[in-house]
Design an enzyme around this catalytic site. Structure first.
Site, PDB file in Angstrom:
ATOM      1  NE  ARG A  18      76.936  58.255 106.216  1.00 23.26           N
ATOM      2  CZ  ARG A  18      76.276  59.362 106.487  1.00 23.26           C
ATOM      3  NH1 ARG A  18      75.167  59.660 105.841  1.00 23.26           N
ATOM      4  NH2 ARG A  18      76.693  60.187 107.429  1.00 23.26           N
ATOM      5  CG  ASN A  42      71.435  61.095 103.795  1.00 21.82           C
ATOM      6  OD1 ASN A  42      71.279  59.959 104.242  1.00 21.82           O
ATOM      7  ND2 ASN A  42      72.113  62.020 104.456  1.00 21.82           N
ATOM      8  CE  LYS A 100      64.929  63.246 106.566  1.00 17.93           C
ATOM      9  NZ  LYS A 100      65.925  62.751 107.476  1.00 17.93           N
ATOM     10  CG  HIS A 137      66.896  67.758 107.978  1.00 16.44           C
ATOM     11  ND1 HIS A 137      68.007  67.101 108.443  1.00 16.44           N
ATOM     12  CD2 HIS A 137      67.138  69.073 108.196  1.00 16.44           C
ATOM     13  CE1 HIS A 137      68.885  67.980 108.916  1.00 16.44           C
ATOM     14  NE2 HIS A 137      68.378  69.181 108.767  1.00 16.44           N
ATOM     15  CG  HIS A 175      67.361  65.277 113.251  1.00 13.73           C
ATOM     16  ND1 HIS A 175      66.723  66.383 112.766  1.00 13.73           N
ATOM     17  CD2 HIS A 175      67.908  64.675 112.184  1.00 13.73           C
ATOM     18  CE1 HIS A 175      66.881  66.426 111.455  1.00 13.73           C
ATOM     19  NE2 HIS A 175      67.588  65.405 111.076  1.00 13.73           N
ATOM     20  CG  ASP A 248      70.694  62.119 112.570  1.00 15.79           C
ATOM     21  OD1 ASP A 248      70.781  61.518 111.483  1.00 15.79           O
ATOM     22  OD2 ASP A 248      70.893  63.332 112.674  1.00 15.79           O
ATOM     23  CG  HIS A 252      80.291  61.838 108.135  1.00 19.12           C
ATOM     24  ND1 HIS A 252      79.895  62.051 106.836  1.00 19.12           N
ATOM     25  CD2 HIS A 252      79.290  62.307 108.912  1.00 19.12           C
ATOM     26  CE1 HIS A 252      78.707  62.638 106.836  1.00 19.12           C
ATOM     27  NE2 HIS A 252      78.316  62.801 108.079  1.00 19.12           N
ATOM     28  CB  ALA A 264      76.539  67.723 109.742  1.00 20.64           C
TER      29      ALA A 264
END
Ligand code: DOR
Ligand code: ZN
Length: 348
Positions: A18, A42, A100, A137, A175, A248, A252, A264
């Protein structure tokens, strides 16, 4: 019985840390034990350009001690409009390690992801030409596809055609979560390799939903059947060059995990290498941990392994429950928090 193991320093080929206060609270756990990590792009807003990635790399380095040897590796968040020239420039200047792909709306902060696979072809052609890695992904987001089949359908519908159209493009299916995925990777290596998380190795969907709804098992791709888990265990611990470490780890805030629509992702960085060691030991495959954690990834990315080492010892310790995060996010729970972990890093 092996009670101590020294391996080349591992790398994490898939990591979310993050930004801002969460970055500050989470990245040190990885930097202490890993040589390098691919930082996922992301963010809000996403890391779309070489300039964004350069700025993010600097923000990441700023939360670490000045003398750290840890190296963050940056990725470009692919959109329908990504400019191949910017991608090439970022790669040649050493800012980008890879690009990505998030299918739009497949997971956390992926709304700006790819909606039209034809539009990304110029970027893929350029990456193939310059030898740049493509991180995926791999889940099909067509609402007609069951969430447990998203990986398998993505492979059929998207990935196989891409590998045929761009045979020189080196790909990472991230993943990996299914037996079908494992079989596909074995058949498509060395063009395609896969990272595997600690939680897809340790849990099945009955752990997640069979004894109460456990939101801390919710991640994307979702955890699948025992049959799938066993195939992933076999792949990861085999030592085969096409399978490598990618946690991964995805912190959060508690409020987001426990919302009516929960986020998720699991924050596993504080226990990741220890959890992999435990899995390998349980399989009697500790001798293959170094290949999975420290050698196969760099080889697939065309890099040298780290020259430093890390030592793990069979010694119980209790994982912390949570990290405190300054500001509105407040705190994030740690995967396996409060559990006794049988392997401990004693030198890194
Ligand atoms: O569970 C996940 N969390 N899967 C992803 O692909 C993204 C990640 C996140 O960013 O939270
Ligand atoms: Zn991820």
């Amino acid at each position: 019985m092996t009670t101590r193991i020294t391996i080349r320093k591992p790398d994490d080929w898939h990591l979310h840390v993050r930004d801002n206060e969460m970055l500050k609270a989470s990245l040190p756990f990885t930097a202490q034990k890993f040589g390098r990590a691919i930082l996922m792009p992301n963010l809000v807003p996403p890391v779309r350009t070489a300039a964004d990635a350069d700025a993010y790399r600097k923000r990441a380095m700023a939360v670490l001690p000045k003398d750290t040897t840890f190296k963050p590796l940056m990725t470009c968040y692919l959109t329908d409009d990504t400019d191949p020239d910017d991608v090439e420039r970022g790669f040649k200047e050493g800012i980008f390690t890879g690009v990505k792909l998030y299918p739009a709306n497949a997971t956390t902060n992926s709304a700006a992801g790819v909606t039209d696979y034809r539009k990304i072809e110029p970027v893929l052609a350029r990456m193939e030409k310059i030898g740049m890695r493509f991180l995926i992904h791999g889940e099909e987001v067509d609402p007609a596809v069951d969430v447990f089949d998203r990986e398998a359908v993505f492979i059929e519908r998207r990935l196989i055609p891409m590998t045929k159209k761009f045979p020189g493009l080196k790909i990472i299916l991230e993943h990996l979560s299914s037996k079908i995925g494992v079989e596909y990777i074995r058949s498509s290596a060395p063009q395609v390799g896969a990272s595997i998380t600690p939680y897809h190795l340790r849990h099945n969907r009955t752990d997640w939903l069979g004894w109460g709804n456990r939101p801390y098992f919710y991640c994307m791709p979702v955890i699948k059947t025992e049959h799938d888990r066993l195939a992933l265990i076999d792949a990861a611990t085999s030592g085969d060059a096409c399978f490598f470490l990618g946690t991964d780890s995805a912190p959060h805030a508690v409020a987001k995990k426990l919302g009516v629509v929960g986020a998720a992702g699991l924050f596993n960085a504080p226990v990741a290498i220890e959890t992999y060691a435990q899995v390998f030991e349980e399989q009697g495959k500790l001798q293959n941990l170094e290949a999975f954690a420290s050698l196969n990834g760099p080889r697939h990315y065309g890099m040298e392994p780290n020259s430093e080492t890390i030592t793990l010892e069979k010694r119980d310790w209790v994982a912390p429950d949570e990290i405190k995060v300054a500001g509105p996010e407040e705190r994030a729970l740690i995967y396996r928090g409060g559990e006794v972990i049988p392997w401990k890093v004693i030198q890194s």
